[in-house]
Design a protein around this motif. Structure first.
Motif, PDB file in Angstrom:
ATOM      1  N   LYS A 107       8.205 -20.934 -29.581  1.00 46.07           N
ATOM      2  CA  LYS A 107       7.638 -21.027 -28.142  1.00 46.07           C
ATOM      3  C   LYS A 107       9.110 -21.174 -27.297  1.00 46.07           C
ATOM      4  CE  LYS A 107       2.998 -21.606 -28.485  1.00 46.07           C
ATOM      5  NZ  LYS A 107       1.781 -22.400 -27.993  1.00 46.07           N
ATOM      6  N   ALA A 108       9.676 -22.093 -27.454  1.00 44.86           N
ATOM      7  CA  ALA A 108      10.806 -22.635 -26.862  1.00 44.86           C
ATOM      8  C   ALA A 108      11.745 -21.569 -26.970  1.00 44.86           C
ATOM      9  CB  ALA A 108      11.325 -24.061 -26.898  1.00 44.86           C
ATOM     10  N   TRP A 109      12.197 -20.930 -27.994  1.00 45.28           N
ATOM     11  CA  TRP A 109      13.226 -20.112 -28.240  1.00 45.28           C
ATOM     12  C   TRP A 109      12.989 -18.685 -27.591  1.00 45.28           C
ATOM     13  CZ3 TRP A 109      17.999 -20.560 -30.001  1.00 45.28           C
ATOM     14  CH2 TRP A 109      18.676 -19.414 -30.153  1.00 45.28           C
ATOM     15  N   VAL A 110      11.745 -18.241 -27.704  1.00 43.19           N
ATOM     16  CA  VAL A 110      11.290 -17.239 -27.277  1.00 43.19           C
ATOM     17  C   VAL A 110      11.445 -17.086 -25.711  1.00 43.19           C
ATOM     18  CG1 VAL A 110       9.416 -15.437 -26.883  1.00 43.19           C
ATOM     19  CG2 VAL A 110       9.953 -16.517 -29.017  1.00 43.19           C
ATOM     20  N   LYS A 111      11.086 -18.314 -25.059  1.00 39.18           N
ATOM     21  CA  LYS A 111      11.325 -18.640 -23.784  1.00 39.18           C
ATOM     22  C   LYS A 111      12.675 -18.481 -23.121  1.00 39.18           C
ATOM     23  CE  LYS A 111       9.318 -21.684 -20.103  1.00 39.18           C
ATOM     24  NZ  LYS A 111       8.673 -23.050 -19.641  1.00 39.18           N
ATOM     25  N   TYR A 112      13.462 -19.264 -23.870  1.00 42.08           N
ATOM     26  CA  TYR A 112      15.029 -19.437 -23.780  1.00 42.08           C
ATOM     27  C   TYR A 112      15.512 -17.844 -23.863  1.00 42.08           C
ATOM     28  CZ  TYR A 112      20.077 -19.835 -25.061  1.00 42.08           C
ATOM     29  OH  TYR A 112      21.367 -19.695 -25.024  1.00 42.08           O
ATOM     30  N   GLN A 113      15.307 -16.876 -24.799  1.00 36.99           N
ATOM     31  CA  GLN A 113      15.719 -15.648 -24.759  1.00 36.99           C
ATOM     32  C   GLN A 113      15.204 -14.967 -23.621  1.00 36.99           C
ATOM     33  OE1 GLN A 113      18.084 -14.143 -27.089  1.00 36.99           O
ATOM     34  NE2 GLN A 113      18.357 -16.306 -27.472  1.00 36.99           N
ATOM     35  N   LYS A 114      14.139 -15.074 -23.120  1.00 38.40           N
ATOM     36  CA  LYS A 114      13.637 -14.270 -22.202  1.00 38.40           C
ATOM     37  C   LYS A 114      14.392 -14.650 -20.610  1.00 38.40           C
ATOM     38  CE  LYS A 114       8.734 -13.420 -23.520  1.00 38.40           C
ATOM     39  NZ  LYS A 114       7.523 -13.552 -23.353  1.00 38.40           N
ATOM     40  N   GLN A 115      14.714 -15.991 -20.660  1.00 37.62           N
ATOM     41  CA  GLN A 115      15.338 -16.297 -19.525  1.00 37.62           C
ATOM     42  C   GLN A 115      16.951 -16.012 -19.380  1.00 37.62           C
ATOM     43  OE1 GLN A 115      14.524 -18.266 -16.633  1.00 37.62           O
ATOM     44  NE2 GLN A 115      12.356 -18.370 -17.559  1.00 37.62           N
ATOM     45  N   ILE A 116      17.547 -16.189 -20.274  1.00 37.89           N
ATOM     46  CA  ILE A 116      19.015 -15.718 -20.302  1.00 37.89           C
ATOM     47  C   ILE A 116      19.253 -14.078 -20.430  1.00 37.89           C
ATOM     48  CG2 ILE A 116      19.642 -17.858 -21.812  1.00 37.89           C
ATOM     49  CD1 ILE A 116      20.100 -16.079 -24.239  1.00 37.89           C
ATOM     50  N   ASN A 117      18.215 -13.426 -20.939  1.00 40.96           N
ATOM     51  CA  ASN A 117      18.239 -11.969 -20.757  1.00 40.96           C
ATOM     52  C   ASN A 117      17.432 -11.235 -19.657  1.00 40.96           C
ATOM     53  OD1 ASN A 117      19.766 -11.838 -23.163  1.00 40.96           O
ATOM     54  ND2 ASN A 117      17.870 -12.161 -24.348  1.00 40.96           N
ATOM     55  N   ARG A 118      16.902 -12.064 -18.728  1.00 41.81           N
ATOM     56  CA  ARG A 118      16.282 -11.543 -17.740  1.00 41.81           C
ATOM     57  C   ARG A 118      17.070 -10.791 -16.861  1.00 41.81           C
ATOM     58  NH1 ARG A 118      16.982 -17.005 -16.042  1.00 41.81           N
ATOM     59  NH2 ARG A 118      17.870 -17.325 -14.251  1.00 41.81           N
ATOM     60  N   TYR A 119      16.388  -9.946 -15.770  1.00 42.35           N
ATOM     61  CA  TYR A 119      17.067  -9.060 -14.906  1.00 42.35           C
ATOM     62  C   TYR A 119      17.608 -10.041 -13.588  1.00 42.35           C
ATOM     63  CZ  TYR A 119      17.968  -5.849 -11.049  1.00 42.35           C
ATOM     64  OH  TYR A 119      18.188  -5.050 -10.192  1.00 42.35           O
ATOM     65  N   ARG A 120      18.680  -9.948 -13.261  1.00 37.80           N
ATOM     66  CA  ARG A 120      19.187 -10.708 -12.022  1.00 37.80           C
ATOM     67  C   ARG A 120      19.656  -9.746 -11.084  1.00 37.80           C
ATOM     68  NH1 ARG A 120      21.914 -14.319 -16.283  1.00 37.80           N
ATOM     69  NH2 ARG A 120      20.446 -15.676 -16.708  1.00 37.80           N
ATOM     70  N   PRO A 121      18.721  -9.635 -10.158  1.00 36.67           N
ATOM     71  CA  PRO A 121      19.290  -8.529  -8.757  1.00 36.67           C
ATOM     72  C   PRO A 121      20.305  -9.189  -8.041  1.00 36.67           C
ATOM     73  CG  PRO A 121      17.033  -9.692  -8.542  1.00 36.67           C
ATOM     74  CD  PRO A 121      17.528 -10.330  -9.716  1.00 36.67           C
ATOM     75  N   GLY A 122      20.927  -8.476  -7.528  1.00 33.77           N
ATOM     76  CA  GLY A 122      22.127  -8.790  -7.064  1.00 33.77           C
ATOM     77  C   GLY A 122      21.683  -9.168  -5.369  1.00 33.77           C
ATOM     78  N   SER A 123      22.521  -9.599  -4.596  1.00 35.65           N
ATOM     79  CA  SER A 123      22.105 -10.128  -3.267  1.00 35.65           C
ATOM     80  C   SER A 123      21.929  -8.733  -2.564  1.00 35.65           C
ATOM     81  CB  SER A 123      23.332 -10.921  -2.790  1.00 35.65           C
ATOM     82  OG  SER A 123      23.135 -11.197  -1.126  1.00 35.65           O
TER      83      SER A 123
END
Length: 129
Positions: free
Chosen positions: A79-95
């Motif tokens: 669960k922690a690894w899947v959550k980690y992968q979602k966090q680092i590969n999430r969409y980060r919108p610009g300002s």
């Protein structure tokens, strides 16, 4: 390249200085137990996913299946690894106020060999040589 063993990877602390420079526990993205599981099993899971070592038991097969999304994660490490992968590969919108550059629009050509470019409220005239 040195031969990696499962025991060596489990004993090695996993960290991600690029995405989590202050550690998993200080990020606010993971609980204390999740950050401990990532630190303990992260190197092993990363090596399994990257193909650096072969899976040796059912636990390794479960880690790989959860990491690739073939099954629902069951254990804390999965669960922690899947959550980690979602966090680092999430969409980060610009300002909202980010890299906005004014558009340059060409106006109609005049008869006197001058090009006019409008940029915002400013009109710039460029003369040909």
């Amino acid at each position: 390249m040195a031969k990696l063993s499962r025991d060596t990877l489990v004993n090695r602390m996993f960290s991600d200085a690029k995405n989590y420079p202050y550690g998993f526990s200080r990020s606010g993205d993971f609980s204390i137990n999740e950050s401990k599981a990532l630190a303990q099993y992260g190197c092993l899971i990363a090596a399994l996913v990257d193909g650096q070592i072969e899976s040796q038991n059912i636990e390794d097969d479960g880690l790989l299946a959860a990491a690739f999304g073939k099954k629902e994660p069951e254990g804390l490490a999965e669960k922690a690894w899947v959550k980690y992968q979602k966090q680092i590969n999430r969409y980060r919108p610009g300002s909202v106020h980010g890299n906005h550059r004014p558009t340059i629009v060409e106006a109609e050509d005049d008869d006197d060999d001058k090009d006019t470019i409008e940029q915002g409220d400013i009109e710039v005239k460029i003369e040909d040589e």
